[in-house]
Design an enzyme around this catalytic site. Sequence first.
Site, mmCIF file in Angstrom:
data_model
loop_
_atom_site.group_PDB
_atom_site.id
_atom_site.type_symbol
_atom_site.label_atom_id
_atom_site.label_comp_id
_atom_site.label_asym_id
_atom_site.label_seq_id
_atom_site.Cartn_x
_atom_site.Cartn_y
_atom_site.Cartn_z
ATOM 1 N N SER A 46 -11.108 59.573 15.561
ATOM 2 C CA SER A 46 -11.817 58.257 15.202
ATOM 3 C C SER A 46 -10.587 57.510 14.510
ATOM 4 C CB SER A 46 -13.050 58.287 14.395
ATOM 5 O OG SER A 46 -13.940 59.213 14.935
ATOM 6 N N HIS A 76 -15.482 58.697 22.960
ATOM 7 C CA HIS A 76 -14.578 59.649 23.066
ATOM 8 C C HIS A 76 -14.105 59.982 24.380
ATOM 9 C CE1 HIS A 76 -14.454 61.240 18.931
ATOM 10 N NE2 HIS A 76 -15.234 60.637 18.675
ATOM 11 N N HIS A 98 -15.524 69.168 20.322
ATOM 12 C CA HIS A 98 -16.043 69.588 18.911
ATOM 13 C C HIS A 98 -16.944 70.617 19.017
ATOM 14 C CE1 HIS A 98 -15.201 64.911 18.428
ATOM 15 N NE2 HIS A 98 -14.742 65.453 17.235
ATOM 16 N N TYR A 100 -19.459 71.307 17.330
ATOM 17 C CA TYR A 100 -21.016 70.828 17.317
ATOM 18 C C TYR A 100 -21.877 70.327 18.556
ATOM 19 C CZ TYR A 100 -18.868 65.941 16.928
ATOM 20 O OH TYR A 100 -18.390 64.548 17.012
ATOM 21 N N GLU A 101 -20.538 69.998 19.461
ATOM 22 C CA GLU A 101 -21.166 69.709 20.978
ATOM 23 C C GLU A 101 -21.709 70.957 21.721
ATOM 24 O OE1 GLU A 101 -18.404 66.579 23.047
ATOM 25 O OE2 GLU A 101 -17.387 67.299 21.393
ATOM 26 N N ALA A 128 -11.845 61.558 11.361
ATOM 27 C CA ALA A 128 -12.285 60.753 10.425
ATOM 28 C C ALA A 128 -12.948 61.786 9.447
ATOM 29 C CB ALA A 128 -13.366 60.267 11.290
ATOM 30 N N MET A 226 -15.351 67.346 10.583
ATOM 31 C CA MET A 226 -16.124 68.413 11.485
ATOM 32 C C MET A 226 -14.735 68.644 12.863
ATOM 33 S SD MET A 226 -19.788 66.585 11.923
ATOM 34 C CE MET A 226 -20.679 65.949 10.685
ATOM 35 N N SER A 227 -13.935 68.637 12.563
ATOM 36 C CA SER A 227 -12.660 68.944 13.397
ATOM 37 C C SER A 227 -11.480 69.337 13.034
ATOM 38 C CB SER A 227 -12.418 67.590 14.418
ATOM 39 O OG SER A 227 -11.767 66.511 13.571
ATOM 40 N N ASN A 250 -15.771 57.040 4.706
ATOM 41 C CA ASN A 250 -16.760 57.064 4.071
ATOM 42 C C ASN A 250 -16.794 57.848 2.951
ATOM 43 O OD1 ASN A 250 -17.422 58.942 6.226
ATOM 44 N ND2 ASN A 250 -18.602 59.764 4.570
ATOM 45 N N HIS A 262 -22.756 57.457 11.749
ATOM 46 C CA HIS A 262 -21.885 57.540 12.605
ATOM 47 C C HIS A 262 -21.358 56.260 12.907
ATOM 48 C CE1 HIS A 262 -19.156 59.169 15.448
ATOM 49 N NE2 HIS A 262 -20.118 58.328 16.594
HETATM 50 N N1 HPA Z 1 -18.626 64.357 6.459
HETATM 51 C C1 HPA Z 1 -18.377 65.211 7.618
HETATM 52 N N2 HPA Z 1 -17.754 64.700 8.432
HETATM 53 C C2 HPA Z 1 -17.222 63.213 8.637
HETATM 54 C C3 HPA Z 1 -17.578 62.510 7.487
HETATM 55 C C4 HPA Z 1 -18.246 63.235 6.321
HETATM 56 O O1 HPA Z 1 -18.646 62.400 5.255
HETATM 57 N N3 HPA Z 1 -17.187 61.286 7.644
HETATM 58 C C5 HPA Z 1 -16.669 61.375 8.929
HETATM 59 N N4 HPA Z 1 -16.644 62.431 9.416
#
Ligand code: HPA
Length: 287
Positions: A46, A76, A98, A100-101, A128, A226-227, A250, A262
């Site tokens: 991202s 993506h 990813h 998680y997918e 991200a 997560m990557s 964030n 998201h």
């Molecule tokens: N946690 C996990 N993955 C993320 C976050 C988060 O706060 N922000 C962007 N990807």
Amino acid sequence: MNRIENLTAQLDKGPPAGQEVAKVARNILQFLGNRDKPSIAVILGSGLGGFEKRLTDSIVCPYAEVGLPTSTVAGHAGNLVVGKLQGKTVAVLAGRAHYYEGHDIQTTALAVRALAVIGIKQLLVSNAAGGLRPEFTPGDFMLLTDHINMMGANPLRGPNLDALGPRFPDMTKPYDGEIIDKFVQAGKSLGIDLHKGTYMALSGPTYETPAEIRAFMSLGADAVGMSTVPEIIAARHAGVRCAAVSCITNVAAGLSDSLLSHDEVKEVGNLAGKRLSDLFEQTIALI
Ligand code: HPA
């Protein structure tokens, strides 16, 4: 036999996972024809979306056509784009698989392994991430100096692909000091401040709970995401030098009053896109 033919021939004789790497590598080579082979690969997280448009004389290999998994995450793309940037031949992975997918953890590293066969020497990754340190504000960047793999999975699990690297790879220096220095230099020339810290990779897709974030802070994490870690592990296994930058999108869960979404992650990532792209391009000029 040249180096690539030798490697793919060895992989063909080994376990299915290696045969798949060889197949993807051959498919990419077919797309490339007699063009230069990339020496640097960039994975867009991202925020870096659109970076591939900076390449000139580029060729687009849709993931589906070279045997790479297509991403299910909205926004993506799923293209491997190879072209010229700052005098170098660069492969950009626009879109990533990813964990998680639902992909196997091995699949999340397939593209990097195929590019390692083709001969990339350096891998630059963006992602991200949520920030755990009080001085991190959304929009900030953090250069990874180390990571903690909390995904509960490792892409090298299974029979080792001896043609690519050792069974038990050293991970003392996952992120390359020289490339990190180039990022810092590039940041200085562009007026972009870079934090440095440890990234913790989680499987997702849930964001963390406040208690998890408190626990991860005490474990030494500076950012969570997560990557990235599966790709770095696969690259280091194959001897590829790596660097990665998190866009802090964030404040991590429970460290502010707001909830995580998201949409917010995407919005902050998109706003940071141009600066992050400039940073990557200038770093590529220096390495
Ligand atoms: N946690 C996990 N993955 C993320 C976050 C988060 O706060 N922000 C962007 N990807």
